[in-house]
Design a protein around this motif. Structure first.
Motif, PDB file in Angstrom:
ATOM      1  N   UNK A 197       0.805  -1.230   0.000  1.00 31.77           N
ATOM      2  CA  UNK A 197       0.000   0.000   0.000  1.00 31.77           C
ATOM      3  C   UNK A 197       0.830   1.269   0.000  1.00 31.77           C
ATOM      4  N   UNK A 198       2.088   1.175  -0.489  1.00 27.92           N
ATOM      5  CA  UNK A 198       2.940   2.374  -0.518  1.00 27.92           C
ATOM      6  C   UNK A 198       2.745   3.113  -1.846  1.00 27.92           C
ATOM      7  N   UNK A 199       2.942   4.421  -1.797  1.00 26.38           N
ATOM      8  CA  UNK A 199       2.861   5.247  -3.011  1.00 26.38           C
ATOM      9  C   UNK A 199       4.234   5.196  -3.675  1.00 26.38           C
ATOM     10  N   UNK A 200       4.268   5.017  -4.995  1.00 26.63           N
ATOM     11  CA  UNK A 200       5.567   4.913  -5.674  1.00 26.63           C
ATOM     12  C   UNK A 200       5.774   6.045  -6.672  1.00 26.63           C
TER      13      UNK A 200
ATOM     14  N   UNK B 267      15.580   7.061 -18.525  1.00 29.87           N
ATOM     15  CA  UNK B 267      15.053   6.019 -19.414  1.00 29.87           C
ATOM     16  C   UNK B 267      14.287   6.622 -20.595  1.00 29.87           C
ATOM     17  N   UNK B 268      13.951   7.910 -20.484  1.00 29.43           N
ATOM     18  CA  UNK B 268      13.126   8.533 -21.525  1.00 29.43           C
ATOM     19  C   UNK B 268      13.775   8.396 -22.900  1.00 29.43           C
ATOM     20  N   UNK B 269      13.076   7.766 -23.798  1.00 28.08           N
ATOM     21  CA  UNK B 269      13.579   7.605 -25.164  1.00 28.08           C
ATOM     22  C   UNK B 269      14.594   6.486 -25.310  1.00 28.08           C
ATOM     23  N   UNK B 270      14.942   5.820 -24.204  1.00 24.07           N
ATOM     24  CA  UNK B 270      15.960   4.756 -24.283  1.00 24.07           C
ATOM     25  C   UNK B 270      15.348   3.377 -24.098  1.00 24.07           C
ATOM     26  N   UNK B 271      14.360   3.270 -23.209  1.00 27.08           N
ATOM     27  CA  UNK B 271      13.624   2.013 -23.095  1.00 27.08           C
ATOM     28  C   UNK B 271      12.127   2.360 -23.000  1.00 27.08           C
ATOM     29  N   UNK B 272      11.261   1.436 -23.439  1.00 29.51           N
ATOM     30  CA  UNK B 272       9.827   1.759 -23.403  1.00 29.51           C
ATOM     31  C   UNK B 272       9.325   1.943 -21.967  1.00 29.51           C
ATOM     32  N   UNK B 273       8.458   2.916 -21.786  1.00 21.60           N
ATOM     33  CA  UNK B 273       7.843   3.151 -20.469  1.00 21.60           C
ATOM     34  C   UNK B 273       6.334   3.021 -20.643  1.00 21.60           C
ATOM     35  N   UNK B 274       5.755   2.118 -19.872  1.00 20.57           N
ATOM     36  CA  UNK B 274       4.315   1.870 -19.968  1.00 20.57           C
ATOM     37  C   UNK B 274       3.771   1.840 -18.537  1.00 20.57           C
ATOM     38  N   UNK B 275       3.066   2.898 -18.177  1.00 16.85           N
ATOM     39  CA  UNK B 275       2.623   3.006 -16.779  1.00 16.85           C
ATOM     40  C   UNK B 275       1.445   2.077 -16.465  1.00 16.85           C
ATOM     41  N   UNK B 276       0.951   1.381 -17.485  1.00 17.62           N
ATOM     42  CA  UNK B 276      -0.078   0.364 -17.190  1.00 17.62           C
ATOM     43  C   UNK B 276       0.625  -0.951 -16.828  1.00 17.62           C
ATOM     44  N   UNK B 277       1.739  -1.226 -17.526  1.00 21.56           N
ATOM     45  CA  UNK B 277       2.494  -2.454 -17.211  1.00 21.56           C
ATOM     46  C   UNK B 277       3.298  -2.279 -15.926  1.00 21.56           C
ATOM     47  N   UNK B 278       3.841  -1.102 -15.740  1.00 18.06           N
ATOM     48  CA  UNK B 278       4.646  -0.817 -14.542  1.00 18.06           C
ATOM     49  C   UNK B 278       3.877   0.241 -13.754  1.00 18.06           C
ATOM     50  N   UNK B 279       3.054  -0.212 -12.811  1.00 18.95           N
ATOM     51  CA  UNK B 279       2.088   0.717 -12.207  1.00 18.95           C
ATOM     52  C   UNK B 279       2.679   1.645 -11.144  1.00 18.95           C
ATOM     53  N   UNK B 280       3.480   2.590 -11.609  1.00 16.14           N
ATOM     54  CA  UNK B 280       3.979   3.622 -10.682  1.00 16.14           C
ATOM     55  C   UNK B 280       2.853   4.639 -10.468  1.00 16.14           C
ATOM     56  N   UNK B 281       2.903   5.358  -9.367  1.00 19.48           N
ATOM     57  CA  UNK B 281       1.874   6.375  -9.106  1.00 19.48           C
ATOM     58  C   UNK B 281       2.284   7.728  -9.659  1.00 19.48           C
ATOM     59  N   UNK B 282       3.600   7.986  -9.631  1.00 19.24           N
ATOM     60  CA  UNK B 282       4.101   9.259 -10.157  1.00 19.24           C
ATOM     61  C   UNK B 282       5.428   9.005 -10.874  1.00 19.24           C
TER      62      UNK B 282
END
Ligand code: PLP
Length: 398
Positions: free
Chosen positions: A175-178, A185-200
């Motif tokens: 239950x921690x906020x992440x 990583x911007x532009x170097x590896x794909x970032x998908x906030x649905x697959x990697x559910x970070x909060x911010x």
């Protein structure tokens, strides 16, 4: 000096020509304020909306979850200070010892103000021990109603990638906020906030071919946070201040270019970086690669040349038109060894000799060859001049 070989792309990157072209109309005829009531301002607001959609596509987020900021430092501060502002003293913060100062400094400020703040260590490869994160989150002393975990996705100095997907799983389970600083990583590896559910999540435009002075702050719907910048109602009252329209449009173009070109670029950057790394290891004795080589950004190489100073290497290469760095750009100007390299427990004979090569889509094999031709004599000369070395006295080398 005729030739410039720019291998310092983790510090900043060249603005892509496509980005510059996309921005130009907004320095000319399209100068309206997107918050204005009139149609002239409204026509500009449409471009901001389109930019928000493109940035959201880049992260697989909802456009409503994208807040434009002035840089990643602002996004990082907004995440950490905004969460602390919401929860007050009820917040515990967990971060790592190798974060960028844009995360470490706000966390240390919270500590000075009486918050419980924990900096997790890393191992000799710069990797995180997830068991330590779990242990910290499970401590009975963690009676705080809320915990914020701020852990970077990739390290700016070594390129080491943290297992952020697993970090997110662990945070969810507790239950921690992440929050993650995803600048590198911007532009170097794909970032998908649905697959990697970070909060911010934080990013900075100038690290991936947009201009300096514009950032992304992703905030998942429902995240508890107070705005860091107070004032007008821009960004739905989540970040006050008139939108930097030209830069926002440029940022969106950079996101589009990254989204479409990333797969090919990764292959190219890995080939360039690996050739550079292999060439250095073959041509220079007493060298070590710093950081986990299997979980690493494709463009980054951090090496320590033992018994000599990184600053001297960077200085001599600069004379030959080669731009590299000796730590994060923000720490340059100080001769203190990098906090990241120190946190990894790199031996003292190698700490001071660490340098970073970081590449971009605009670099070429010819440039790698040029560096591999010029670097070894520089290292040899500095070693000859150095009072320290494997066959010399190292007792005063600290
Ligand atoms: N976070 C990381 C990992 C960085 O590398 C940087 C810049 O070097 C920042 C945050 C800060 O970015 P900016 O200076 O654009 O705010």
């Amino acid at each position: 000096m005729s030739k410039t070989v720019y291998f310092d792309n983790n510090a900043t990157t060249q603005v892509a020509p496509e980005v510059r072209d996309a921005m130009l109309p907004f320095f000319g005829e399209l100068y309206g304020n997107p918050s204005s009531m009139h149609a002239f301002g409204g026509s500009v607001a449409k471009h901001v909306d389109a930019a928000r959609e493109e940035v959201a596509r880049f992260l697989n987020a909802d456009p409503d979850e994208i807040i434009f900021t002035s840089c990643a430092t602002e996004s990082d501060n907004s995440a950490i200070r905004g969460t602390a502002d919401y929860f007050g003293r009820d917040l515990k913060v967990i971060t790592t010892a190798v974060e960028h100062p844009a995360v470490l400094q706000p966390c240390r400020r919270l500590k000075a103000l009486g918050h419980e703040v924990v900096e997790l260590p890393v191992d000799s490869t710069g990797q995180l021990d997830l068991a330590q994160l779990e242990a910290e989150l499970s401590k009975p002393s963690t009676s705080k109603p809320a915990t914020l975990v701020s852990i970077m996705w990739a390290n700016n100095e070594t390129g080491v990638l943290f297992p952020i997907e697993k970090v997110a799983e662990i945070c969810r389970a507790h239950g921690a906020i992440l929050h993650t600083d995803a600048v590198q990583v911007a532009g170097k590896i794909p970032v998908d906030v649905k697959k990697v559910p970070v909060d911010m999540l934080s990013m900075s435009g100038h690290k991936f071919h947009a201009p300096k002075g514009v950032g992304i702050f992703y905030v998942r719907k429902g995240t508890k946070l107070k705005p860091f910048m107070l004032g007008g109602h821009q960004e739905r009252t989540r970040r006050a201040g008139t939108e930097n329209v030209p830069y926002i449009v440029g940022l969106a173009k950079a996101c589009e270019l990254a989204r479409l070109g990333m797969a090919d670029e990764t292959v190219k950057l890995t080939a360039l970086r690996d050739k550079l790394e292999a060439g250095i290891l073959v041509s220079c004795p007493n060298v070590r690669v710093n950081g986990d080589r299997t979980h690493r950004l494709p463009n980054t190489l951090n090496v320590s040349f033992e018994y000599i100073e990184g600053e001297a290497i960077a200085y001599h290469l600069s004379d030959l038109g080669i731009c590299i760095s000796t730590g994060s750009a923000c720490a340059s100007g100080s001769l203190d060894p990098s906090h990241v390299i120190r946190a990894m427990g790199v031996p003292f004979t190698a700490v001071h000799g660490s340098v970073r090569f970081s590449l971009s889509r605009y670099n070429t094999m010819d440039e790698v060859d040029y560096v591999l031709e010029k670097l070894p004599p520089v290292i040899r000369n500095l070693r000859e001049l150095s009072p320290f070395g494997p066959d010399k006295d190292v007792s005063t080398f600290k």
